[in-house]
Design a protein around this motif. Structure first.
Motif, mmCIF file in Angstrom:
data_model
loop_
_atom_site.group_PDB
_atom_site.id
_atom_site.type_symbol
_atom_site.label_atom_id
_atom_site.label_comp_id
_atom_site.label_asym_id
_atom_site.label_seq_id
_atom_site.Cartn_x
_atom_site.Cartn_y
_atom_site.Cartn_z
ATOM 1 N N VAL A 86 0.857 -1.188 0.000
ATOM 2 C CA VAL A 86 0.000 0.000 0.000
ATOM 3 C C VAL A 86 0.895 1.241 0.000
ATOM 4 O O VAL A 86 1.753 1.389 0.875
ATOM 5 C CB VAL A 86 -0.922 0.019 1.234
ATOM 6 C CG1 VAL A 86 -1.748 1.306 1.276
ATOM 7 C CG2 VAL A 86 -1.828 -1.210 1.246
ATOM 8 N N VAL A 87 0.697 2.109 -0.976
ATOM 9 C CA VAL A 87 1.476 3.339 -1.066
ATOM 10 C C VAL A 87 0.720 4.466 -0.374
ATOM 11 O O VAL A 87 -0.408 4.798 -0.761
ATOM 12 C CB VAL A 87 1.772 3.722 -2.533
ATOM 13 C CG1 VAL A 87 2.589 5.012 -2.591
ATOM 14 C CG2 VAL A 87 2.517 2.592 -3.240
ATOM 15 N N ILE A 88 1.327 5.031 0.657
ATOM 16 C CA ILE A 88 0.695 6.095 1.446
ATOM 17 C C ILE A 88 1.299 7.440 1.038
ATOM 18 O O ILE A 88 2.523 7.623 1.125
ATOM 19 C CB ILE A 88 0.925 5.900 2.952
ATOM 20 C CG1 ILE A 88 0.544 4.489 3.379
ATOM 21 C CG2 ILE A 88 0.147 6.931 3.752
ATOM 22 C CD1 ILE A 88 0.922 4.179 4.823
ATOM 23 N N ALA A 89 0.474 8.365 0.603
ATOM 24 C CA ALA A 89 0.929 9.736 0.360
ATOM 25 C C ALA A 89 0.949 10.467 1.697
ATOM 26 O O ALA A 89 -0.052 10.473 2.414
ATOM 27 C CB ALA A 89 -0.003 10.440 -0.621
ATOM 28 N N ILE A 90 2.080 11.061 2.037
ATOM 29 C CA ILE A 90 2.190 11.771 3.301
ATOM 30 C C ILE A 90 2.729 13.172 3.066
ATOM 31 O O ILE A 90 3.402 13.437 2.076
ATOM 32 C CB ILE A 90 3.081 11.031 4.328
ATOM 33 C CG1 ILE A 90 4.532 10.968 3.834
ATOM 34 C CG2 ILE A 90 2.553 9.641 4.601
ATOM 35 C CD1 ILE A 90 5.493 10.448 4.892
ATOM 36 N N SER A 91 2.431 14.058 3.979
ATOM 37 C CA SER A 91 2.920 15.427 3.896
ATOM 38 C C SER A 91 4.424 15.465 4.121
ATOM 39 O O SER A 91 4.975 14.678 4.898
ATOM 40 C CB SER A 91 2.220 16.298 4.945
ATOM 41 O OG SER A 91 2.847 17.563 5.035
ATOM 42 N N ARG A 92 5.077 16.383 3.432
ATOM 43 C CA ARG A 92 6.512 16.587 3.654
ATOM 44 C C ARG A 92 6.774 17.026 5.094
ATOM 45 O O ARG A 92 7.891 16.883 5.590
ATOM 46 C CB ARG A 92 7.045 17.653 2.701
ATOM 47 C CG ARG A 92 6.998 17.272 1.231
ATOM 48 C CD ARG A 92 7.623 18.357 0.371
ATOM 49 N NE ARG A 92 7.451 18.088 -1.052
ATOM 50 C CZ ARG A 92 8.230 17.273 -1.762
ATOM 51 N NH1 ARG A 92 9.241 16.671 -1.174
ATOM 52 N NH2 ARG A 92 8.012 17.084 -3.044
ATOM 53 N N ARG A 93 5.753 17.591 5.745
ATOM 54 C CA ARG A 93 5.932 18.123 7.094
ATOM 55 C C ARG A 93 5.229 17.270 8.146
ATOM 56 O O ARG A 93 5.025 17.700 9.270
ATOM 57 C CB ARG A 93 5.410 19.563 7.143
ATOM 58 C CG ARG A 93 6.086 20.400 6.096
ATOM 59 C CD ARG A 93 5.560 21.786 5.893
ATOM 60 N NE ARG A 93 6.004 22.271 4.606
ATOM 61 C CZ ARG A 93 7.265 22.568 4.302
ATOM 62 N NH1 ARG A 93 8.193 22.440 5.207
ATOM 63 N NH2 ARG A 93 7.592 22.986 3.095
ATOM 64 N N GLN A 94 4.851 16.058 7.750
ATOM 65 C CA GLN A 94 4.130 15.172 8.658
ATOM 66 C C GLN A 94 5.054 14.045 9.120
ATOM 67 O O GLN A 94 5.862 13.530 8.333
ATOM 68 C CB GLN A 94 2.907 14.588 7.951
ATOM 69 C CG GLN A 94 1.951 13.824 8.838
ATOM 70 C CD GLN A 94 0.689 13.428 8.079
ATOM 71 O OE1 GLN A 94 0.688 13.354 6.860
ATOM 72 N NE2 GLN A 94 -0.386 13.184 8.792
ATOM 73 N N SER A 95 4.957 13.667 10.362
ATOM 74 C CA SER A 95 5.771 12.594 10.898
ATOM 75 C C SER A 95 5.373 11.258 10.275
ATOM 76 O O SER A 95 4.212 10.849 10.349
ATOM 77 C CB SER A 95 5.604 12.515 12.418
ATOM 78 O OG SER A 95 6.072 11.298 12.923
#
Length: 278
Positions: free
Chosen positions: A164-173
């Motif tokens: 599963v590919v999760i998109a995450i924020s550049r500023r999110q842990s």
């Protein structure tokens, strides 16, 4: 068959997003903009205001009978808006922090809401000259200098086993995000900036899920929801309930999830405690 009247409105929205986006890119490249802090402590820039001005002027001229709600305008109270059966929903720059940080991950969002539901969505990514758009019942599309095509969420070959590919924020842990995912799956993370670009990556099959924990407004999801749903995915609150539009005094969204392939049981992948504030 007569042409769907929404198609003409879609072309107007696409034109407005591109015109605003080109001016935003010019400002971005020049570096000549001012940054401010709003009452909620979120950032805003002179580029946000300029994009808002361009979009509102074009929409008022082309669709004078359709009211507009924008992140950078005074939208009044629910009592002022509750009679709206159809209205434009605008985020002049989604990803203002990324614009300021010069990551390039920002976008212009325009949606049309009818009877409290997004029925048109346009998202323009200025640095890549890339347009994502959708109209309810007509599919989702991507247009860029390299390609123009209909887009779809990724379908898993082995739903219970595929990564599963999760998109995450550049500023999110990353750790915070992973703590909210089932340990029964294998994951990859894909760092991106604005909410809408993450949603577009899911709509075109480059990512599978995105968890948004934190403050957003209805303008952050309107265009994305139409595009993602027309591509075969969905956006729901962290309680797996539908998002609402122009139905509450607050225009603030709940925490939400953008999901791709519908054959995945996302309630098993995303832990229920995601909705609990930490």
């Amino acid at each position: 068959m007569p042409e769907d009247p929404r198609q003409a409105l879609l072309e107007i929205a696409k034109d407005a997003a591109i015109k605003a986006g080109k001016e935003v890119l010019r400002i971005y490249d020049s570096g000549d903009f001012k940054s401010y802090e709003k009452e909620d402590e979120s950032p805003v820039t002179s580029a946000d205001y300029k994009a808002n001005e361009i979009i509102l002027a074009l929409l008022h001229e082309q669709t004078p009978d359709i009211p507009i709600m924008s992140e950078e305008s005074n939208n009044g109270t629910l009592a002022d808006r509750q009679h709206w059966q159809r209205y434009w929903l605008i985020d002049p720059i989604d990803g203002t922090q990324e614009f300021i940080a010069r990551s390039g991950d920002y976008a212009v969002n325009i949606a049309l809401i009818e009877n409290n539901e997004p029925v048109l969505g346009v998202i323009y990514w200025p640095p890549g000259e890339t347009l994502y758009y959708a109209s309810k019942g007509h599919g989702a599309f991507k247009s860029s200098p390299l390609e123009s095509k209909q887009i779809f969420v990724r379908e898993f070959d082995e739903p219970a086993e595929d990564v599963v590919v999760i998109a995450i924020s550049r500023r999110q842990s990353r750790e915070k995000v992973m703590s909210r995912m089932s340990s029964e799956r294998t994951y990859q993370t894909l760092p991106l900036g604005s909410c809408s670009l993450k949603a577009c990556f899911i709509a075109e099959g480059k990512a599978d899920v995105f968890l948004r924990i934190g403050v957003t407004g209805e303008w952050d999801t309107g265009a994305s929801q139409c595009i993602v749903e027309e591509a075969g995915g969905k956006i729901l609150s962290v309680d797996f309930a539908p998002l609402t539009y122009n139905q509450r005094n607050s225009t603030e969204n709940p925490d939400f999830i953008v999901m791709g392939d519908k054959q995945i049981n996302w309630t098993d992948v995303v832990k229920a405690e995601i909705g609990k504030k930490k």
